[in-house]
Design an enzyme around this catalytic site. Structure first.
Site, PDB file in Angstrom:
ATOM      1  N   GLY A  11       0.813  -1.220   0.000  1.00 51.55           N
ATOM      2  CA  GLY A  11       0.000   0.000   0.000  1.00 51.55           C
ATOM      3  C   GLY A  11       0.840   1.261   0.000  1.00 51.55           C
ATOM      4  N   ASN A 113       4.839  -6.441   5.029  1.00 50.64           N
ATOM      5  CA  ASN A 113       4.935  -7.877   5.294  1.00 50.64           C
ATOM      6  C   ASN A 113       5.163  -8.737   4.057  1.00 50.64           C
ATOM      7  OD1 ASN A 113       4.712  -8.612   8.002  1.00 50.64           O
ATOM      8  ND2 ASN A 113       2.629  -7.794   8.043  1.00 50.64           N
ATOM      9  N   ILE A 143       2.100   2.134   6.737  1.00 51.26           N
ATOM     10  CA  ILE A 143       1.452   3.060   7.667  1.00 51.26           C
ATOM     11  C   ILE A 143       0.920   2.307   8.879  1.00 51.26           C
ATOM     12  CG2 ILE A 143       0.820   4.789   5.939  1.00 51.26           C
ATOM     13  CD1 ILE A 143      -2.113   3.758   6.277  1.00 51.26           C
ATOM     14  N   ASP A 144       0.662   1.010   8.727  1.00 50.07           N
ATOM     15  CA  ASP A 144       0.062   0.234   9.824  1.00 50.07           C
ATOM     16  C   ASP A 144       1.006   0.047  11.006  1.00 50.07           C
ATOM     17  OD1 ASP A 144      -2.393  -0.151   8.573  1.00 50.07           O
ATOM     18  OD2 ASP A 144      -1.625  -1.841   7.416  1.00 50.07           O
ATOM     19  N   MET A 188      -7.675   3.443   9.610  1.00 46.98           N
ATOM     20  CA  MET A 188      -7.175   2.182   9.048  1.00 46.98           C
ATOM     21  C   MET A 188      -6.515   1.310  10.116  1.00 46.98           C
ATOM     22  SD  MET A 188      -5.578   3.017   5.293  1.00 46.98           S
ATOM     23  CE  MET A 188      -6.636   3.140   3.833  1.00 46.98           C
ATOM     24  N   GLY A 189      -6.476   0.032   9.876  1.00 51.35           N
ATOM     25  CA  GLY A 189      -5.860  -0.936  10.780  1.00 51.35           C
ATOM     26  C   GLY A 189      -6.796  -2.110  10.995  1.00 51.35           C
ATOM     27  N   GLN A 300      -5.475   9.176   4.652  1.00 54.11           N
ATOM     28  CA  GLN A 300      -4.540   9.017   5.764  1.00 54.11           C
ATOM     29  C   GLN A 300      -3.216   8.382   5.351  1.00 54.11           C
ATOM     30  OE1 GLN A 300      -6.276   5.948   8.662  1.00 54.11           O
ATOM     31  NE2 GLN A 300      -7.674   5.824   6.940  1.00 54.11           N
TER      32      GLN A 300
END
Lengths: 407, 407
Positions: A11, A113, A143-144, A188-189, A300
């Site tokens: 992403g 990942n 971003i996670d 997000m998440g 975001q």
């Protein structure tokens, strides 16, 4: 002739191009590298030999700065996992053939990942086949903030700054009326609540921030949520709530899935509602006051106009680190940042075996979440605060930020 | 003793506090004004005598700058229409009684359509009752840019800059994958498409911007929309679409209403889908590719961290204009901006009878929309471009913008 190839995957973020800028910077200043190439659309583009000459693309003064402020992946991205080598090694053979053909000795892959899985598999293949003239290195990005082995991930700090700033603005916006209203903002998440926690940064300068913050790690109860909201409404006119998209009940079922399976529109199609939307309906039904849900959505992850200077700097440094380690003969590692002190904030850049990173997830630890499960702790704030420090000197032209285009 | 009272009304913007800063600045430099007061929550707060002393609140160096960069309405807002004077004049009598009690000689009201209605009614009441010692002036405000009598409205430029910047970022974000995907972004505007048009500003520096732009003025056809999207998908992998929340079909029915009336969730409650969401479902059903809808939601109206310098400057100047006209003995006028040249951009500040403004709407003219109804024209761009020029020097502290709190 030894060429370097860099590619991006997963992403988009506001900082992944700074990592490429770091790779380019380190490569430009080494005698070990001749050509500097970028693959378009990640490992997929490698297999299709879609390369761009980065020395040509990044030539003018300020091009590297422009690259750093360009959001998303300037080289494009992909969601592409290499086949399991035991089942099918043809992709690996093809990649090595292509690398040899283009005299690529160093391959730097920036991503999350899945991308680290690619680095892991490809470097393992080289090792197993005594291919010692090709070095494969990973650079973290997401971003996670859920990669293990690194204190935090490039891209997270900028997303956190956007989220903190946006919640500060939303709090002011929602505060203007003196009628009871609830605003639920979905961040997000799916499996890690780091980004949602960043909403608390909106309190940095004395602002009220969100009244309630729900990360996806603790089990989520709609009943407790409604009780919390009612309690806040007793004290405040405007109640602002931050929730992770991935909040789940005690059985691990996503809150968002609890409605989408049955709701249909007049064409008979399912509605896939976000978790904020589900809670909006619950508040309307059970409390009955004015309520609104907001998704921060793609904004975001690509809001480079409000990037964190610390994040952009570190992203660049991690790109340089990945490149340096490759030039020094390492392979199968991911560049990582280790924090040595919160205040003053100090880090050092290192690299760890990518096998320790791939296909794992770093969740928010319990001590970072309050006992009621509806806010974060001071420990979380100490972790977050340094990551959003500083503003990047964004170059605007005609009122809009200026970008660089690589393909 | 002659005091000045300022209040804010209607939806928050990134620029309405700059108008208050302008009022304060003009009042501070005049011998005609003693106390400078703010009413909390607009005309509602006037009736409840909830006043703050702005000389006390805005005292330190830089407080006015902080006020200008604080989003939403620092004095709070309301959605409150005065009763029709023929039916019930008690509110008017009460306001005058309160003004007299607090020796308020000047009342400046910043807001949109409804607020100008208040200015109109209140000033008319004063005139009809020979109340000559109280001057009532309006200052325009609305991100929707739909007030007549002024070339544009404070708040619009900053929202437009946020929208242009965000579309530039979203275009980069959506561009990274080489698979077919449609992203539909809903922009505020029920009856006027100005904000949606601002998405085209993302093309200012050579970016591709949205593939398609649908304002709410022309009749919207889902069939034509799907045909347009299919056509774009033939040429591009990623198709980005901007639509007004208020798009309507040829019979004037909102596209968003065509679904919400019948869709229910598993609790039997109606889903109120936005227009982007309705079109997302249409694309999924009729085209079948990956599709996502995004709402810019409240963020577009309160994003003061990316405010337009031109907008903030003009907002302040209009606050000063409203104040000066009041001090010079005028009443029942709204400060307005008149554009005399696009390039170089030149305006002058004036004031017009508020009766010409209240309860009217300025729609996008036909010549600003292309013939196919799916983009804007160069005439629109010439109108928009000057309004987003320049960046404000946002003061950050601890990584987050700093605000001022007035109550």
């Amino acid at each position: 002739m030894k060429n370097l190839l860099v590619a991006q995957s997963g992403g988009p973020t506001a900082a992944i191009n700074a990592t490429v800028a770091g790779v380019i910077t380190a490569a430009l200043t080494s005698r070990k590298v001749d050509g500097i190439w970028g693959a378009v659309n990640g490992i997929k583009g490698v297999l299709e030999e879609r390369f761009v000459d980065l020395k040509e693309k990044i030539s003018g003064t300020g091009d590297l700065d422009l690259l750093c402020q360009t959001p998303a992946a300037a080289l494009g991205s992909c969601r592409f996992k290499l086949n399991n080598i035991e089942e099918d090694s043809s992709q690996y053979e093809e990649i090595i053939r292509i690398f040899r053909k283009h005299e690529i000795a160093y391959f730097i892959y920036a991503g999350g990942n899945d991308s680290m899985d690619t680095v892991d598999k490809l470097s393992a293949y080289c090792k197993d086949h005594d291919i010692n003239d090709i070095k494969v290195m990973g650079a973290p990005k997401t971003i996670d903030n859920d990669l293990v082995g690194t204190d935090h991930c490039p891209g997270f700090g900028s997303a956190a700054k956007y989220i903190g700033t946006t919640f500060a603005e939303l709090e002011r916006d929602c505060h203007v009326y003196d009628t009871k209203a609830v605003t639920i903002v979905e961040v997000m998440g799916r499996n890690a609540g780091w980004l949602t926690a960043a909403s608390a940064l909106s309190r940095n300068n004395g602002g009220h921030g969100p009244n309630l913050i729900y990360l996806c790690e603790p089990a989520f109860s709609v009943e407790s949520f409604l009780a919390d909201v009612k309690h806040e409404l007793e004290q405040y006119d405007s109640v602002l709530v931050a929730i992770s998209e991935g909040i789940k009940d005690k059985d691990g079922i996503y809150i968002s899935e609890q409605v989408q399976s049955k709701a249909v529109d007049n064409f008979g199609h399912s509605y896939i509602a976000g978790s904020a939307r589900v809670l909006e309906d619950a508040v309307r039904r059970e409390i009955g006051c004015k309520v609104r849900s907001i998704e921060l959505n793609l904004m975001q992850r690509c809001a480079s106009h409000v990037a964190s200077a610390v994040d952009i700097h570190e992203s660049k440094m991690l790109g340089m680190t990945a490149c340096q380690y490759a030039l020094e003969g390492n392979s199968g590692l991911m560049a990582a940042v280790e924090r040595t002190c919160n205040e003053p904030y100090q880090v050092h850049f290192t690299a760890i075996p990518v096998s320790e990173v791939s296909n794992k997830e770093k969740k928010v630890p319990e001590s970072f979440i309050n006992q009621a499960g509806n806010d974060v702790t001071e420990e979380m704030m100490e972790y977050l605060r340094p990551l959003v420090q500083g503003e990047t000197p964004v170059i605007y032209e005609n009122g809009i930020p200026k970008y660089i285009y690589l393909y």
